[in-house]
Design a protein around this motif. Structure first.
Motif, PDB file in Angstrom:
ATOM      1  N   ASN A  78      26.975  53.606  34.439  1.00 14.93           N
ATOM      2  CA  ASN A  78      28.359  53.532  33.995  1.00 14.93           C
ATOM      3  C   ASN A  78      28.783  52.068  34.007  1.00 14.93           C
ATOM      4  N   GLU A  79      29.033  51.521  32.834  1.00 15.38           N
ATOM      5  CA  GLU A  79      29.308  50.094  32.699  1.00 15.38           C
ATOM      6  C   GLU A  79      30.508  49.894  31.776  1.00 15.38           C
ATOM      7  N   THR A  80      31.382  48.989  32.160  1.00 12.55           N
ATOM      8  CA  THR A  80      32.482  48.593  31.277  1.00 12.55           C
ATOM      9  C   THR A  80      32.260  47.142  30.877  1.00 12.55           C
ATOM     10  N   MET A  81      32.605  46.834  29.626  1.00 10.08           N
ATOM     11  CA  MET A  81      32.388  45.496  29.100  1.00 10.08           C
ATOM     12  C   MET A  81      33.638  45.008  28.367  1.00 10.08           C
TER      13      MET A  81
ATOM     14  N   THR B  60      30.889  44.904  34.002  1.00 10.39           N
ATOM     15  CA  THR B  60      30.960  45.435  35.355  1.00 10.39           C
ATOM     16  C   THR B  60      30.187  46.750  35.360  1.00 10.39           C
ATOM     17  N   THR B  61      29.141  46.811  36.172  1.00  9.26           N
ATOM     18  CA  THR B  61      28.318  48.021  36.261  1.00  9.26           C
ATOM     19  C   THR B  61      28.543  48.656  37.623  1.00  9.26           C
TER      20      THR B  61
ATOM     21  N   ASP C 216      30.085  45.918  42.406  1.00  5.55           N
ATOM     22  CA  ASP C 216      31.057  46.327  41.384  1.00  5.55           C
ATOM     23  C   ASP C 216      31.908  45.157  40.874  1.00  5.55           C
ATOM     24  N   ASN C 217      31.378  43.930  41.010  1.00  4.83           N
ATOM     25  CA  ASN C 217      32.078  42.746  40.512  1.00  4.83           C
ATOM     26  C   ASN C 217      31.660  42.427  39.083  1.00  4.83           C
ATOM     27  N   GLU C 218      32.550  41.806  38.381  1.00  3.34           N
ATOM     28  CA  GLU C 218      32.324  41.408  36.989  1.00  3.34           C
ATOM     29  C   GLU C 218      31.322  40.253  36.919  1.00  3.34           C
ATOM     30  N   VAL C 219      30.489  40.284  35.886  1.00  2.00           N
ATOM     31  CA  VAL C 219      29.560  39.191  35.600  1.00  2.00           C
ATOM     32  C   VAL C 219      29.852  38.730  34.176  1.00  2.00           C
ATOM     33  N   GLN C 220      29.934  37.421  33.973  1.00  2.00           N
ATOM     34  CA  GLN C 220      30.248  36.887  32.653  1.00  2.00           C
ATOM     35  C   GLN C 220      29.055  36.141  32.060  1.00  2.00           C
TER      36      GLN C 220
END
Length: 164
Positions: free
Chosen positions: A79-82, A96-97, A103-107
């Protein structure tokens, strides 16, 4: 003569920008505009389950995406949001996966763009260091992840079809 030069310069400056009826500058997001081919729903179904990735327009400078993998028709194992957003002249891919990276955002930043290619990189990450989206003929989307794990090079490719 001086007034003529001022008028010409003013016309040139104001003709390069777009304004709404209230005089506010209308910003354009050219880098994001080039990525519109990514919008929509993409899917791959096989004996393991169904992988789906959906991209929608959030606002004039941002696309939002959601990727998930379902097995047994009910269990979500990925489950991933982009977000794909234009910041100044840069296109940023943010992900964020659930269950990864606390559960932290990666850019990732766009490093290469062509008609049907978006290549994003984050040199601080081991895997994936690079995430690329390729649109192939017949509405096939290839998502490629490159990097390293346990000192070995790793490449994962996902082939998804556009959902009508």
């Amino acid at each position: 003569m001086r007034y003529l030069v001022i008028i010409i310069v003013a016309v040139f400056v104001f003709s390069c920008k777009k304004y709404d009826i209230h005089g506010n500058e209308i910003k354009t997001y050219e880098e994001l505009e080039k990525s519109k081919w990514l919008l929509g729903e993409w899917q791959k179904s096989d004996s393991l389950g169904i992988l789906t990735e959906k991209w929608e327009l959030l606002d004039d400078s941002t696309f939002v995406g959601h990727s998930y993998f379902i097995i047994n028709e009910k269990d979500t194992v990925h489950n991933e949001t982009m977000q794909l957003m234009q910041v100044d002249k840069h296109l940023i891919y943010s992900t964020t996966t659930k269950g990864e990276n606390n559960d932290n955002e990666v850019q990732y930043q766009l490093t290469e763009e062509q008609d049907s290619l978006l290549n994003f990189e984050n040199p601080k990450k081991d895997f994936p260091k690079t995430i690329a989206y390729f649109k192939k003929k017949n509405n096939i989307l290839v998502i490629q992840q490159l990097g390293s794990a346990s000192s070995k090079k790793v490449q994962k490719n996902y082939y998804l079809n556009k959902v009508k």
